[in-house]
Design a protein around this motif. Structure first.
Motif, PDB file in Angstrom:
ATOM      1  N   TYR A 208       0.831  -1.203   0.000  1.00 29.95           N
ATOM      2  CA  TYR A 208       0.000   0.000   0.000  1.00 29.95           C
ATOM      3  C   TYR A 208       0.868   1.255   0.000  1.00 29.95           C
ATOM      4  O   TYR A 208       0.642   2.181  -0.782  1.00 29.95           O
ATOM      5  CB  TYR A 208      -0.935  -0.006   1.214  1.00 29.95           C
ATOM      6  CG  TYR A 208      -1.733   1.259   1.349  1.00 29.95           C
ATOM      7  CD1 TYR A 208      -2.789   1.532   0.484  1.00 29.95           C
ATOM      8  CD2 TYR A 208      -1.423   2.199   2.329  1.00 29.95           C
ATOM      9  CE1 TYR A 208      -3.520   2.701   0.594  1.00 29.95           C
ATOM     10  CE2 TYR A 208      -2.146   3.370   2.443  1.00 29.95           C
ATOM     11  CZ  TYR A 208      -3.189   3.622   1.576  1.00 29.95           C
ATOM     12  OH  TYR A 208      -3.903   4.788   1.684  1.00 29.95           O
ATOM     13  N   LEU A 209       1.865   1.290   0.874  1.00 27.36           N
ATOM     14  CA  LEU A 209       2.713   2.468   0.991  1.00 27.36           C
ATOM     15  C   LEU A 209       3.485   2.749  -0.299  1.00 27.36           C
ATOM     16  O   LEU A 209       3.677   3.904  -0.681  1.00 27.36           O
ATOM     17  CB  LEU A 209       3.674   2.320   2.173  1.00 27.36           C
ATOM     18  CG  LEU A 209       3.032   2.350   3.554  1.00 27.36           C
ATOM     19  CD1 LEU A 209       4.044   1.982   4.626  1.00 27.36           C
ATOM     20  CD2 LEU A 209       2.392   3.690   3.839  1.00 27.36           C
TER      21      LEU A 209
ATOM     22  N   PHE B  83       3.415  12.537   5.276  1.00 22.44           N
ATOM     23  CA  PHE B  83       2.337  12.765   6.233  1.00 22.44           C
ATOM     24  C   PHE B  83       2.182  11.550   7.159  1.00 22.44           C
ATOM     25  O   PHE B  83       2.080  11.684   8.373  1.00 22.44           O
ATOM     26  CB  PHE B  83       1.029  13.050   5.499  1.00 22.44           C
ATOM     27  CG  PHE B  83      -0.141  13.188   6.425  1.00 22.44           C
ATOM     28  CD1 PHE B  83      -0.373  14.370   7.102  1.00 22.44           C
ATOM     29  CD2 PHE B  83      -1.003  12.115   6.637  1.00 22.44           C
ATOM     30  CE1 PHE B  83      -1.449  14.498   7.973  1.00 22.44           C
ATOM     31  CE2 PHE B  83      -2.072  12.234   7.506  1.00 22.44           C
ATOM     32  CZ  PHE B  83      -2.300  13.422   8.173  1.00 22.44           C
ATOM     33  N   ILE B  84       2.175  10.358   6.575  1.00 29.01           N
ATOM     34  CA  ILE B  84       2.041   9.127   7.363  1.00 29.01           C
ATOM     35  C   ILE B  84       3.229   8.967   8.301  1.00 29.01           C
ATOM     36  O   ILE B  84       3.073   8.579   9.463  1.00 29.01           O
ATOM     37  CB  ILE B  84       1.872   7.910   6.436  1.00 29.01           C
ATOM     38  CG1 ILE B  84       0.508   7.981   5.742  1.00 29.01           C
ATOM     39  CG2 ILE B  84       2.033   6.604   7.204  1.00 29.01           C
ATOM     40  CD1 ILE B  84       0.332   6.981   4.619  1.00 29.01           C
ATOM     41  N   GLN B  85       4.419   9.276   7.811  1.00 29.48           N
ATOM     42  CA  GLN B  85       5.612   9.176   8.653  1.00 29.48           C
ATOM     43  C   GLN B  85       5.492  10.099   9.872  1.00 29.48           C
ATOM     44  O   GLN B  85       5.770   9.681  11.006  1.00 29.48           O
ATOM     45  CB  GLN B  85       6.854   9.541   7.842  1.00 29.48           C
ATOM     46  CG  GLN B  85       8.144   9.429   8.640  1.00 29.48           C
ATOM     47  CD  GLN B  85       9.336   9.922   7.848  1.00 29.48           C
ATOM     48  OE1 GLN B  85       9.245  10.906   7.105  1.00 29.48           O
ATOM     49  NE2 GLN B  85      10.451   9.225   7.996  1.00 29.48           N
TER      50      GLN B  85
ATOM     51  N   ASN C  83       4.331  13.011  -0.819  1.00 33.49           N
ATOM     52  CA  ASN C  83       3.706  13.886   0.178  1.00 33.49           C
ATOM     53  C   ASN C  83       2.826  13.098   1.151  1.00 33.49           C
ATOM     54  O   ASN C  83       2.780  13.395   2.342  1.00 33.49           O
ATOM     55  CB  ASN C  83       2.916  15.021  -0.486  1.00 33.49           C
ATOM     56  CG  ASN C  83       1.733  14.532  -1.298  1.00 33.49           C
ATOM     57  OD1 ASN C  83       1.741  13.421  -1.831  1.00 33.49           O
ATOM     58  ND2 ASN C  83       0.712  15.366  -1.402  1.00 33.49           N
ATOM     59  N   GLN C  84       2.133  12.080   0.669  1.00 31.75           N
ATOM     60  CA  GLN C  84       1.317  11.253   1.565  1.00 31.75           C
ATOM     61  C   GLN C  84       2.193  10.383   2.466  1.00 31.75           C
ATOM     62  O   GLN C  84       1.882  10.172   3.634  1.00 31.75           O
ATOM     63  CB  GLN C  84       0.345  10.407   0.767  1.00 31.75           C
ATOM     64  CG  GLN C  84      -0.766  11.231   0.141  1.00 31.75           C
ATOM     65  CD  GLN C  84      -1.739  10.387  -0.668  1.00 31.75           C
ATOM     66  OE1 GLN C  84      -1.527   9.201  -0.896  1.00 31.75           O
ATOM     67  NE2 GLN C  84      -2.822  11.013  -1.102  1.00 31.75           N
ATOM     68  N   LEU C  85       3.295   9.882   1.922  1.00 27.59           N
ATOM     69  CA  LEU C  85       4.229   9.098   2.740  1.00 27.59           C
ATOM     70  C   LEU C  85       4.801   9.942   3.872  1.00 27.59           C
ATOM     71  O   LEU C  85       4.917   9.471   5.011  1.00 27.59           O
ATOM     72  CB  LEU C  85       5.362   8.534   1.881  1.00 27.59           C
ATOM     73  CG  LEU C  85       5.013   7.389   0.975  1.00 27.59           C
ATOM     74  CD1 LEU C  85       6.182   7.072   0.042  1.00 27.59           C
ATOM     75  CD2 LEU C  85       4.630   6.157   1.768  1.00 27.59           C
TER      76      LEU C  85
ATOM     77  N   SER D 171       2.529   2.491  -3.202  1.00 29.84           N
ATOM     78  CA  SER D 171       1.667   3.099  -4.217  1.00 29.84           C
ATOM     79  C   SER D 171       1.383   4.579  -3.943  1.00 29.84           C
ATOM     80  O   SER D 171       0.799   5.251  -4.793  1.00 29.84           O
ATOM     81  CB  SER D 171       0.346   2.326  -4.296  1.00 29.84           C
ATOM     82  OG  SER D 171      -0.434   2.568  -3.137  1.00 29.84           O
ATOM     83  N   LEU D 172       1.792   5.084  -2.789  1.00 28.79           N
ATOM     84  CA  LEU D 172       1.471   6.463  -2.410  1.00 28.79           C
ATOM     85  C   LEU D 172       2.515   7.452  -2.915  1.00 28.79           C
ATOM     86  O   LEU D 172       3.702   7.135  -2.981  1.00 28.79           O
ATOM     87  CB  LEU D 172       1.378   6.580  -0.883  1.00 28.79           C
ATOM     88  CG  LEU D 172       0.273   5.779  -0.211  1.00 28.79           C
ATOM     89  CD1 LEU D 172       0.369   5.941   1.301  1.00 28.79           C
ATOM     90  CD2 LEU D 172      -1.094   6.205  -0.709  1.00 28.79           C
ATOM     91  N   PRO D 173       2.074   8.670  -3.204  1.00 32.83           N
ATOM     92  CA  PRO D 173       3.037   9.715  -3.563  1.00 32.83           C
ATOM     93  C   PRO D 173       3.823  10.163  -2.324  1.00 32.83           C
ATOM     94  O   PRO D 173       3.398   9.946  -1.186  1.00 32.83           O
ATOM     95  CB  PRO D 173       2.161  10.844  -4.100  1.00 32.83           C
ATOM     96  CG  PRO D 173       0.813  10.602  -3.542  1.00 32.83           C
ATOM     97  CD  PRO D 173       0.699   9.119  -3.300  1.00 32.83           C
TER      98      PRO D 173
END
Length: 99
Positions: free
Chosen positions: A78-79, A89-91, A85-87, A81-83
């Motif tokens: 899942y991770l 944010f999750i971090q 900026n979203q990674l 596949s993320l751009p």
């Protein structure tokens, strides 16, 4: 064993209905198995393992690292596949949760 089945099913993003239908059983039966209210036959365990794409021995092995491996694999896919900026944010969110 019910918790193991539930954890593996959730890690793969499957509903009880989806897993039960594809393994040839009712969702009610699967729910009772996951809740520990019903015993499950070897044949049905084998059908569940096949649908979950895991060896039957993994359902019978009560070591948590295998479930952890499935969850980590799903999260990683899942991770990836993320751009960026979203990674990021999750971090940041995870760092806050881990404090």
């Amino acid at each position: 064993m019910g918790n193991r089945i539930r954890n593996l099913r959730n890690a793969q993003g499957l509903s009880q209905v989806q897993l039960a239908d594809s393994a040839g059983m009712s969702a009610r039966y699967l729910g009772e198995v996951e809740a520990g209210k019903r015993n499950v036959s070897f044949g049905r365990l084998n059908a569940l393992a096949q649908r979950l794409s895991i060896p039957l021995t993994e359902l019978l092995d009560f070591e948590e690292p295998q479930i952890k491996g499935v969850v980590l694999k799903e999260l990683n896919a899942y991770l990836e596949s993320l751009p960026l900026n979203q990674l990021l944010f999750i971090q940041r969110a995870l760092r806050q949760l881990m404090r």
